[in-house]
Design an enzyme around this catalytic site. Structure first.
Site, PDB file in Angstrom:
ATOM      1  N   SER A 185       0.654  -1.267   0.109  1.00 43.85           N
ATOM      2  CA  SER A 185      -0.047   0.058   0.056  1.00 43.85           C
ATOM      3  C   SER A 185       0.876   1.485  -0.059  1.00 43.85           C
ATOM      4  O   SER A 185       1.770   1.273   0.636  1.00 43.85           O
ATOM      5  CB  SER A 185      -0.945   0.018   1.342  1.00 43.85           C
ATOM      6  OG  SER A 185      -1.495   1.444   0.951  1.00 43.85           O
ATOM      7  N   GLY A 229       0.102   3.518  -2.792  1.00 46.39           N
ATOM      8  CA  GLY A 229      -0.068   4.149  -3.992  1.00 46.39           C
ATOM      9  C   GLY A 229       1.464   4.390  -4.913  1.00 46.39           C
ATOM     10  O   GLY A 229       2.384   3.764  -4.526  1.00 46.39           O
ATOM     11  N   LYS A 232      -4.325  -6.912   4.077  1.00 46.44           N
ATOM     12  CA  LYS A 232      -4.257  -5.517   2.888  1.00 46.44           C
ATOM     13  C   LYS A 232      -5.691  -5.465   2.527  1.00 46.44           C
ATOM     14  O   LYS A 232      -6.108  -4.399   2.534  1.00 46.44           O
ATOM     15  CB  LYS A 232      -3.346  -6.070   1.518  1.00 46.44           C
ATOM     16  CG  LYS A 232      -3.649  -4.894   0.467  1.00 46.44           C
ATOM     17  CD  LYS A 232      -2.831  -3.521   0.917  1.00 46.44           C
ATOM     18  CE  LYS A 232      -3.296  -2.395   0.187  1.00 46.44           C
ATOM     19  NZ  LYS A 232      -3.428  -2.269  -1.334  1.00 46.44           N
ATOM     20  N   HIS A 267      -6.948  -3.703   5.225  1.00 46.38           N
ATOM     21  CA  HIS A 267      -6.648  -2.169   5.286  1.00 46.38           C
ATOM     22  C   HIS A 267      -7.434  -1.359   4.436  1.00 46.38           C
ATOM     23  O   HIS A 267      -7.650  -0.137   4.678  1.00 46.38           O
ATOM     24  CB  HIS A 267      -4.883  -2.295   4.769  1.00 46.38           C
ATOM     25  CG  HIS A 267      -4.429  -0.983   4.307  1.00 46.38           C
ATOM     26  ND1 HIS A 267      -4.873  -0.398   3.141  1.00 46.38           N
ATOM     27  CD2 HIS A 267      -3.623  -0.302   4.901  1.00 46.38           C
ATOM     28  CE1 HIS A 267      -4.151   0.563   2.952  1.00 46.38           C
ATOM     29  NE2 HIS A 267      -3.343   0.749   3.985  1.00 46.38           N
ATOM     30  N   ASN A 268      -7.712  -2.017   3.047  1.00 45.41           N
ATOM     31  CA  ASN A 268      -8.232  -1.231   2.206  1.00 45.41           C
ATOM     32  C   ASN A 268      -9.898  -0.759   2.554  1.00 45.41           C
ATOM     33  O   ASN A 268     -10.376   0.219   2.461  1.00 45.41           O
ATOM     34  CB  ASN A 268      -8.350  -1.856   0.971  1.00 45.41           C
ATOM     35  CG  ASN A 268      -6.987  -1.613   0.113  1.00 45.41           C
ATOM     36  OD1 ASN A 268      -6.037  -1.280   0.674  1.00 45.41           O
ATOM     37  ND2 ASN A 268      -7.119  -1.881  -1.215  1.00 45.41           N
ATOM     38  N   GLU A 293      -9.661   1.953   4.892  1.00 49.70           N
ATOM     39  CA  GLU A 293      -9.452   3.275   3.999  1.00 49.70           C
ATOM     40  C   GLU A 293     -10.707   3.649   3.526  1.00 49.70           C
ATOM     41  O   GLU A 293     -11.080   4.867   3.526  1.00 49.70           O
ATOM     42  CB  GLU A 293      -8.492   2.422   2.742  1.00 49.70           C
ATOM     43  CG  GLU A 293      -8.198   3.874   1.702  1.00 49.70           C
ATOM     44  CD  GLU A 293      -7.296   3.007   0.551  1.00 49.70           C
ATOM     45  OE1 GLU A 293      -6.226   2.641   0.997  1.00 49.70           O
ATOM     46  OE2 GLU A 293      -7.621   3.061  -0.360  1.00 49.70           O
TER      47      GLU A 293
HETATM   48  N1  LIG Z   1      -2.673   1.537  -8.514  1.00 48.74           N
HETATM   49  C1  LIG Z   1      -2.503   1.566  -7.060  1.00 48.74           C
HETATM   50  O1  LIG Z   1      -2.268   2.656  -6.448  1.00 48.74           O
HETATM   51  C2  LIG Z   1      -2.299   0.625  -6.260  1.00 48.74           C
HETATM   52  C3  LIG Z   1      -2.642  -0.929  -7.012  1.00 48.74           C
HETATM   53  N2  LIG Z   1      -2.277  -2.020  -6.543  1.00 48.74           N
HETATM   54  C4  LIG Z   1      -2.282  -3.209  -7.299  1.00 48.74           C
HETATM   55  O2  LIG Z   1      -1.197  -3.386  -7.818  1.00 48.74           O
HETATM   56  C5  LIG Z   1      -1.202  -4.029  -9.012  1.00 48.74           C
HETATM   57  C6  LIG Z   1      -0.793  -3.355 -10.348  1.00 48.74           C
HETATM   58  O3  LIG Z   1      -1.506  -2.052 -10.001  1.00 48.74           O
HETATM   59  P1  LIG Z   1      -1.260  -0.830 -11.385  1.00 48.74           P
HETATM   60  O4  LIG Z   1       0.291  -0.838 -11.502  1.00 48.74           O
HETATM   61  O5  LIG Z   1      -2.070   0.125 -11.083  1.00 48.74           O
HETATM   62  O6  LIG Z   1      -1.512  -1.722 -12.629  1.00 48.74           O
HETATM   63  P2  LIG Z   1      -3.028  -2.311 -13.318  1.00 48.74           P
HETATM   64  O7  LIG Z   1      -3.874  -2.790 -12.281  1.00 48.74           O
HETATM   65  O8  LIG Z   1      -3.544  -0.980 -13.960  1.00 48.74           O
HETATM   66  O9  LIG Z   1      -2.410  -3.322 -14.349  1.00 48.74           O
HETATM   67  C7  LIG Z   1      -1.910  -3.031 -15.415  1.00 48.74           C
HETATM   68  C8  LIG Z   1      -0.572  -3.777 -15.571  1.00 48.74           C
HETATM   69  O10 LIG Z   1      -0.970  -5.325 -15.681  1.00 48.74           O
HETATM   70  C9  LIG Z   1      -0.630  -5.779 -16.926  1.00 48.74           C
HETATM   71  N3  LIG Z   1      -1.286  -6.755 -17.356  1.00 48.74           N
HETATM   72  C10 LIG Z   1      -2.735  -7.030 -17.274  1.00 48.74           C
HETATM   73  N4  LIG Z   1      -2.963  -8.026 -17.706  1.00 48.74           N
HETATM   74  C11 LIG Z   1      -2.202  -8.810 -17.977  1.00 48.74           C
HETATM   75  C12 LIG Z   1      -2.013 -10.159 -18.516  1.00 48.74           C
HETATM   76  N5  LIG Z   1      -2.838 -10.748 -18.833  1.00 48.74           N
HETATM   77  N6  LIG Z   1      -0.721 -10.539 -18.753  1.00 48.74           N
HETATM   78  C13 LIG Z   1       0.509  -9.668 -18.408  1.00 48.74           C
HETATM   79  N7  LIG Z   1       0.414  -8.567 -17.721  1.00 48.74           N
HETATM   80  C14 LIG Z   1      -0.886  -8.160 -17.851  1.00 48.74           C
HETATM   81  C15 LIG Z   1      -0.437  -4.785 -17.773  1.00 48.74           C
HETATM   82  O11 LIG Z   1       0.467  -5.018 -18.955  1.00 48.74           O
HETATM   83  P3  LIG Z   1       0.393  -3.957 -20.172  1.00 48.74           P
HETATM   84  O12 LIG Z   1       1.246  -2.860 -20.065  1.00 48.74           O
HETATM   85  O13 LIG Z   1       0.995  -5.178 -21.323  1.00 48.74           O
HETATM   86  O14 LIG Z   1      -1.058  -3.905 -20.421  1.00 48.74           O
HETATM   87  C16 LIG Z   1       0.172  -3.704 -16.985  1.00 48.74           C
HETATM   88  O15 LIG Z   1       1.562  -3.800 -16.674  1.00 48.74           O
HETATM   89  C17 LIG Z   1      -2.752  -4.209  -9.172  1.00 48.74           C
HETATM   90  O16 LIG Z   1      -2.848  -5.597  -8.677  1.00 48.74           O
HETATM   91  C18 LIG Z   1      -3.372  -3.286  -8.111  1.00 48.74           C
HETATM   92  O17 LIG Z   1      -4.658  -3.808  -7.672  1.00 48.74           O
HETATM   93  C19 LIG Z   1      -1.992  -2.078  -5.244  1.00 48.74           C
HETATM   94  C20 LIG Z   1      -1.898  -0.999  -4.395  1.00 48.74           C
HETATM   95  C21 LIG Z   1      -2.048   0.525  -4.896  1.00 48.74           C
HETATM   96  O1  LIG Z   2      -4.826  -0.543  -2.755  1.00 50.79           O
HETATM   97  C1  LIG Z   2      -5.086   0.423  -2.658  1.00 50.79           C
HETATM   98  C2  LIG Z   2      -4.328   1.345  -1.481  1.00 50.79           C
HETATM   99  O2  LIG Z   2      -3.711   0.741  -0.550  1.00 50.79           O
HETATM  100  C3  LIG Z   2      -5.713   1.441  -3.779  1.00 50.79           C
HETATM  101  O3  LIG Z   2      -5.442   2.832  -3.793  1.00 50.79           O
HETATM  102  C4  LIG Z   2      -7.048   0.758  -3.536  1.00 50.79           C
HETATM  103  O4  LIG Z   2      -7.167  -0.586  -4.314  1.00 50.79           O
HETATM  104  C5  LIG Z   2      -8.153   1.850  -4.097  1.00 50.79           C
HETATM  105  O5  LIG Z   2      -9.386   1.052  -4.092  1.00 50.79           O
HETATM  106  P1  LIG Z   2     -10.760   1.710  -4.747  1.00 50.79           P
HETATM  107  O6  LIG Z   2     -10.382   1.893  -6.146  1.00 50.79           O
HETATM  108  O7  LIG Z   2     -11.692   0.471  -4.513  1.00 50.79           O
HETATM  109  O8  LIG Z   2     -11.064   3.004  -4.103  1.00 50.79           O
END
Ligand SMILES: NC(=O)C1=CN([C@@H]2O[C@H](COP(=O)(O)OP(=O)(O)OC[C@H]3O[C@@H](n4cnc5c(N)ncnc54)[C@H](OP(=O)(O)O)[C@@H]3O)[C@@H](O)[C@H]2O)C=CC1
Ligand SMILES: O=C(CO)[C@H](O)[C@H](O)COP(=O)(O)O
Length: 510
Positions: A158, A160, A212, A215-216, A219
């Site tokens: 967590s 972001g 986690k 935690h969310n 949140e």
């Molecule tokens: N964004 C945030 O603030 C937070 C996110 N998370 C978690 O972290 C993870 C990554 O989040 P985030 O960085 O936002 O990215 P996304 O959740 O937007 O996922 C995009 C990424 O996943 C890849 N991808 C999707 N499908 C496939 C597949 N079938 N095979 C291979 N690669 C794939 C994409 O590749 P390509 O570029 O080729 O499309 C890209 O690298 C998620 O599980 C999310 O829930 C956790 C905490 C905070």
């Molecule tokens: O994992 C997170 C932080 O710890 C993401 O920010 C969270 O998943 C956001 O959730 P939502 O889009 O459901 O508001």
């Protein structure tokens, strides 16, 4: 480099390559990487940079090559990266035991990447899922991979985008053995508070993702309470977004000090990015979206029988906001209170601001108390040995719910690890007891003004339910026994009983 056609997510079509051809390295980069990150979107890219900045050589890979290229083009100066064309290249580029962090979209994408890596890795290697996976999926994946001799570490991360780069809070599950190897790397990139890393081994298999998820959920509850505070002060006192930003800024210097309060002030102070003096918040559609972790928390809480009412109300409030068609229909039909909101009696505006602050703090304490109860219930149900004080410790920095009062929660659980509820710890009991008059005034004023406060209301009801001598649950038991012979227990005798409601009204032991 050999020309390769990288299928989306696929490695099967890769031609044979030598190690040298498989990846792009700068001349100084060591031959082998310490760890790999696959999935270089918002989170993975910054996590890889954080690892490299902390002296680890990082193999980087993304299904679509251009994300890898842009990472290398922009940030190769920050540390040692080995850019990989395919997952097979990732595996070839790593020191043993190999450590691969998967940071791809949760759900099917994660399954796909894990399946591909499982074919390529060898017994003893460590596969980390750092996405927001459902802990039930993590348990399933861990069990399947354990049979193949692989360590699967479902890890909550967590913080972001910024946290991933500068130090997130990290919640790894999996085996203690895997943590021994992986833990020092994760601890080196996590946030640090008072010299303590915001990362610790949470427990076996899905424990990290479970924590986690909760935690969310917290949140969601925290944000809902902040939203209600904003709505009340704006509607009842007529405060402007700029004035509200200042109020939140002030609150952030006291007990409420937290990342979410800090960014609330920032969002409220923001102007419309398209120009003009209008507040940004007034231009945003009032429908909160959700990716699902809050909903999972409530679904699992229902199964565990843990009343996380603050989180549930927060999830439902998001749902209500999203039902635009119902809101449109109701607006012309359902009437508010006869007294306009701005005319609701508030003797002293400053006092009301202070009341809302106290109600917010008390409700927030309830939300965290419920969240920690849920972690305890989950640990019991899934046989995880989760140290609640350690969870408060690793949430003190890096994560979205980081807050000053988490130190108090840490102290409470360190002093009394089997605390029945956070609310009975002396500090927190005093906080909610002292805040209750303000809390009641706020909920009453909100009702009179027609401002929905499901978070404040649910938290206050929970507080009252816990402290009451008798609950109407006794009447409900009577009703259940009457209509369905479901039996009841007595206050003055052991056992279960049934009353012959349609007969002679005698009582018999069930
Ligand atoms: N964004 C945030 O603030 C937070 C996110 N998370 C978690 O972290 C993870 C990554 O989040 P985030 O960085 O936002 O990215 P996304 O959740 O937007 O996922 C995009 C990424 O996943 C890849 N991808 C999707 N499908 C496939 C597949 N079938 N095979 C291979 N690669 C794939 C994409 O590749 P390509 O570029 O080729 O499309 C890209 O690298 C998620 O599980 C999310 O829930 C956790 C905490 C905070
Ligand atoms: O994992 C997170 C932080 O710890 C993401 O920010 C969270 O998943 C956001 O959730 P939502 O889009 O459901 O508001």
């Amino acid at each position: 480099m050999t020309e390769t056609t990288t299928e989306p997510g696929g490695t099967a079509a890769q031609p044979e390559q030598s190690e040298k051809e498989a990846s792009v390295q700068t001349p100084e980069t060591p031959d082998k990487a310490d760890i790999a990150v696959t999935g270089l979107a918002t989170m993975g890219r910054n996590l890889a940079r954080n690892l490299a900045r902390n002296g680890h050589t990082v193999a980087v890979h993304n299904r679509t090559r251009k994300r890898t290229d842009s990472l290398i083009a922009e940030y190769s100066g920050e540390g040692n990266f080995i850019a990989c064309e395919s997952l097979a290249d990732v595996v070839r580029s790593l020191k043993r035991p190999r450590k691969v962090i998967v940071m791809v979209q949760a759900g099917a994408g994660t399954d796909e990447v894990i399946d591909q890596l499982a074919e390529l890795l060898e017994p003893g290697d460590i596969l980390v899922d750092g996405g927001n996976a459902h802990f039930i999926d993590t348990r399933r994946r861990e069990s399947a991979l354990r049979e193949r001799g692989l360590h699967f570490v479902g890890t909550g991360i967590s913080g972001g985008e910024e946290g991933a780069l500068n130090g997130p809070s990290i919640m790894p599950g999996g085996t203690a053995e895997a943590y021994k190897t992986l833990g020092p790397i994760l601890e080196s990139i996590s946030a640090q508070v008072d010299g303590t890393p915001c990362c610790t081994h949470v427990g076996a298999d899905g424990a990290g993702h479970f924590v986690k998820m909760v935690h969310n959920g917290i949140e969601y509850a925290d944000m809902q309470l902040i939203g209600e505070s904003y709505d009340l002060l704006r509607t009842v006192l007529g405060k402007t977004p700029d004035e509200l930003a200042e109020i939140f800024r002030t609150w952030n210097t006291g007990d409420l000090e937290s990342f979410l309060i800090e960014i609330t002030a920032e969002v409220l102070a923001a102007k419309d990015p398209r120009g003009g003096e209008g507040a940004f918040v007034d231009k945003v559609l009032d429908q909160t979206e959700q990716k699902g972790t809050g909903r999972w928390t409530v679904q699992i809480a229902l199964d565990l029988g843990t009343p996380v009412s603050g989180i549930a109300e927060a999830v439902f409030a998001r749902s209500v906001s999203g039902h635009a068609e119902q809101r449109d229909a109701a607006r012309g039909v359902l009437e508010g209170p006869s007294e306009p909101s701005e005319k609701v009696a508030v003797d002293n505006a400053d006092q009301f601001v202070e009341d809302v602050r106290r109600a917010l703090y008390a409700s927030k304490v309830v939300a965290y108390a419920q969240g920690f109860d849920m972690i305890r219930a989950g640990a019991e149900a899934y046989d995880w040995n989760i140290d609640l004080g350690a969870m408060a410790t690793i949430w003190r920095g890096g994560c979205i719910i980081r807050a000053r009062f988490l130190d108090r929660i840490r102290e409470a659980y360190e002093k009394t690890p089997d605390l029945p509820s956070l609310l009975v710890d002396p500090y927190f009991a005093r906080t909610v007891n002292e805040g209750q008059e303000a809390w009641r005034r706020v909920v009453a004023t909100a009702a009179a003004a027609g401002v929905p406060v499901p978070g404040f209301g649910a938290a206050l009801s929970y507080f009252d339910a816990l402290r009451r001598d008798r609950l109407p649950a006794a009447l409900l038991q009577g009703l259940r026994d009457l209509f369905g012979a479901h039996t009841y227990r007595r206050t003055d005798a052991e056992g279960s009983f049934h009353l012959e409601w349609s007969g002679d009204r005698s009582e018999r032991e069930a």
